[in-house]
Design an enzyme around this catalytic site. Structure first.
Site, PDB file in Angstrom:
ATOM      1  N   SER A   1       0.891  -0.977  -0.007  1.00 23.29           N
ATOM      2  CA  SER A   1       0.050   0.067   0.184  1.00 23.29           C
ATOM      3  C   SER A   1       0.791   1.268  -0.038  1.00 23.29           C
ATOM      4  O   SER A   1       1.578   1.476  -0.889  1.00 23.29           O
ATOM      5  CB  SER A   1      -0.915   0.078   1.054  1.00 23.29           C
ATOM      6  OG  SER A   1      -1.788   1.041   1.163  1.00 23.29           O
TER       7      SER A   1
ATOM      8  N   ASP B   1      -2.446   6.256  -3.219  1.00 23.91           N
ATOM      9  CA  ASP B   1      -1.242   5.379  -2.690  1.00 23.91           C
ATOM     10  C   ASP B   1      -0.736   4.416  -3.643  1.00 23.91           C
ATOM     11  O   ASP B   1      -1.153   4.059  -4.883  1.00 23.91           O
ATOM     12  CB  ASP B   1      -1.366   4.874  -1.311  1.00 23.91           C
ATOM     13  CG  ASP B   1      -2.632   4.029  -1.441  1.00 23.91           C
ATOM     14  OD1 ASP B   1      -3.563   3.770  -2.445  1.00 23.91           O
ATOM     15  OD2 ASP B   1      -2.980   3.468  -0.286  1.00 23.91           O
TER      16      ASP B   1
ATOM     17  N   ASP C   1      -1.373   1.142  -3.936  1.00 31.48           N
ATOM     18  CA  ASP C   1      -2.272   0.190  -4.421  1.00 31.48           C
ATOM     19  C   ASP C   1      -3.576   0.786  -4.770  1.00 31.48           C
ATOM     20  O   ASP C   1      -4.411   0.108  -5.273  1.00 31.48           O
ATOM     21  CB  ASP C   1      -2.502  -0.909  -3.490  1.00 31.48           C
ATOM     22  CG  ASP C   1      -3.101  -0.704  -2.349  1.00 31.48           C
ATOM     23  OD1 ASP C   1      -2.755   0.558  -1.863  1.00 31.48           O
ATOM     24  OD2 ASP C   1      -3.867  -1.567  -1.695  1.00 31.48           O
TER      25      ASP C   1
ATOM     26  N   ASP D   1      -6.067   1.917  -3.076  1.00 32.42           N
ATOM     27  CA  ASP D   1      -7.343   1.582  -2.211  1.00 32.42           C
ATOM     28  C   ASP D   1      -7.698   2.853  -1.582  1.00 32.42           C
ATOM     29  O   ASP D   1      -8.895   3.182  -1.051  1.00 32.42           O
ATOM     30  CB  ASP D   1      -7.088   0.417  -0.993  1.00 32.42           C
ATOM     31  CG  ASP D   1      -6.131   0.837  -0.015  1.00 32.42           C
ATOM     32  OD1 ASP D   1      -5.353   1.717  -0.416  1.00 32.42           O
ATOM     33  OD2 ASP D   1      -5.868   0.192   0.961  1.00 32.42           O
TER      34      ASP D   1
END
Length: 449
Positions: free
Chosen positions: A101, A239, A241, A243
């Site tokens: 992440s 960020d 990833d 999410d």
């Protein structure tokens, strides 16, 4: 005395430095444990982010899953929300995302997803840990191994996302993907939604040469300046990833996480789920349009409470939002589009943010050895309210959150990764915030010793 087995999962899956905590051996065992837990049957969708170690970990992961009988569907390099979406869309038994992440480049990790796109609950993670520690893997014979296929779900995801939003007027949007997993997908979707897009750091690169993966103000100076210099309506950053997302307003200023959450809560209305560390401004902005329900910190807890309460929206004051009308996986791309949708319908983000009340807040931490945290928190739950004469509510769902009569509040929680007790507070005035901080920190320093 029975030896206590170490916890492998943290607040967001397994995460650590590659080659130290996150190794090929652990990854293979983790996958064998997952496939064993699933009974050696069903499909597991697998995606990974741009980190240099991600494809290597994917290979180890797939080998472990197939060895224990489950089939694997490879999604390739994709953002986390696409893994959650694919798990639910394909009817998979589970989803796996290889990512760390927002952590720096040397880190990596593994996060698990349920068939409905919701992250694995702590109780499910403990089952996986138990299988790993016992090494009770159910390996299959040569003629019972799982299969491996590759599926490109990106077009399907793009179509599904675009069906849920309507950008009423064209916007100029600057997108900084941070060389992460959304580098191609986020700009593509915004363009298809009718926006004029300027990209920064949109080349996938696991060394993250443009900026650190954490989208915080100190890492987004280029994005803020580009919004100002180009006269853009909005800036978006992800960020590693995707999410999460953060927004930059039309003046090139970082949009407060809490204020942005409050605006979206007001726009959607109804039951809204957020965490114990979210600002009072969420409640005040929502007003009589709905109800704010607070839960533990972590997207899985927000998702669980959304499901339990039948809520329409939920999010953390970190840019991690969940949209149950689409999928129960946090989705930074869809969240960014819905901010753009709000701006296109309601006006400049800078003006919308001004409508949300601001309150002074303080975040602090007090050193505390890990072995003392439990006993200290027991004392905090029993004693901290005595430091204030005007306590109206005590919430112990996640740490200890004390609300005062005027709406001011303080949250005390042990860090899950560092030897600290964390303090988060918000006061109706600067003076009240300082007062709460002094009383709380002084109390903690005294009891910790």
């Amino acid at each position: 005395m029975k030896e206590k087995k170490p916890r492998l999962f943290g607040t967001s899956g397994i995460r650590g430095r590659f080659g130290e905590k996150v190794t090929l051996e652990l990854t293979a065992e983790h996958r064998k444990a997952l496939a064993t837990h699933l009974g050696g049957d069903g499909e597991v969708v697998v995606g990974y982010d741009t980190r240099t170690s991600s494809q290597l970990l994917e290979n180890a992961l797939i080998a472990g899953i197939v060895e224990c009988g489950c089939d694997v569907t490879r999604l390739g390099m994709v953002p986390t929300p696409l893994v959650g979406y694919a798990a639910s869309r394909l009817g998979a038994a589970a989803g796996v995302m290889i990512t760390a992440s927002h952590n720096p480049a040397p880190y990596n990790g593994i996060k698990l997803w349920n068939p409905d796109g919701m992250a694995y609950r702590p109780s499910q993670e403990r089952v996986i840990e138990s299988i790993i520690h016992s090494r009770d893997f159910k390996r299959k014979a040569w003629d019972e191994l799982g299969s491996i296929t590759t599926v490109d779900m990106r077009d399907d995801y793009v179509r599904a996302v675009l069906e849920t939003v309507e950008i009423k007027k064209p916007l100029k949007v600057v997108i900084d993907s941070g060389c992460g997993a959304a580098s191609h997908l986020s700009p593509l979707i915004f363009r298809k939604a009718g926006c004029r897009v300027i990209t920064l750091n949109s080349q996938p690169d696991g060394f993250f040469p443009g900026r650190d993966p954490e989208p915080v103000p100190e890492n987004l100076s280029e994005l803020m300046e580009t919004v100002r210099s180009t006269g853009a309506d909005l800036g978006i950053a992800h960020d590693g990833d995707a999410d999460r997302m953060v927004a930059i307003d039309d003046q090139g200023r970082f949009a407060s996480f809490d204020k942005l959450l409050a605006l979206m809560a007001r726009e959607i209305g109804g039951k809204i789920i957020t965490t114990v560390d979210a600002s009072l401004c969420v409640d005040e902005c929502l007003g009589d349009r709905g109800e704010v329900i607070r839960t533990r910190v972590g997207d899985v807890h927000v998702a669980n409470t959304i499901a339990e309460e039948g809520a329409r929206f939920g999010g953390e004051p970190s840019g991690t939002w969940l949209h149950p009308d689409f999928c129960m996986c946090p989705d930074g791309i869809l969240s960014a589009l819905r901010v753009a949708e709000l701006v296109s319908a309601r006006g400049p983000l800078s003006e919308l943010l001004e409508e949300v009340p601001s309150y002074p807040n303080i975040r602090d931490k007090v050193p505390c050895p890990d072995e003392k945290k439990d006993i200290i928190m027991e004392r905090v739950a029993a004693e901290l309210s005595d430091q204030f004469s005007e306590t109206s509510d005590i919430n112990t769902i996640d740490g200890v959150r004390i609300s005062l009569d005027d709406g001011s509040w303080v949250l005390v929680r042990p860090s899950g990764t560092e030897p600290y007790i964390r303090i988060t507070l918000e006061g109706k005035t600067e003076e009240k915030a300082r007062y709460i901080h002094e009383r709380t920190r002084g109390y903690l320093e005294n009891v910790i010793g």
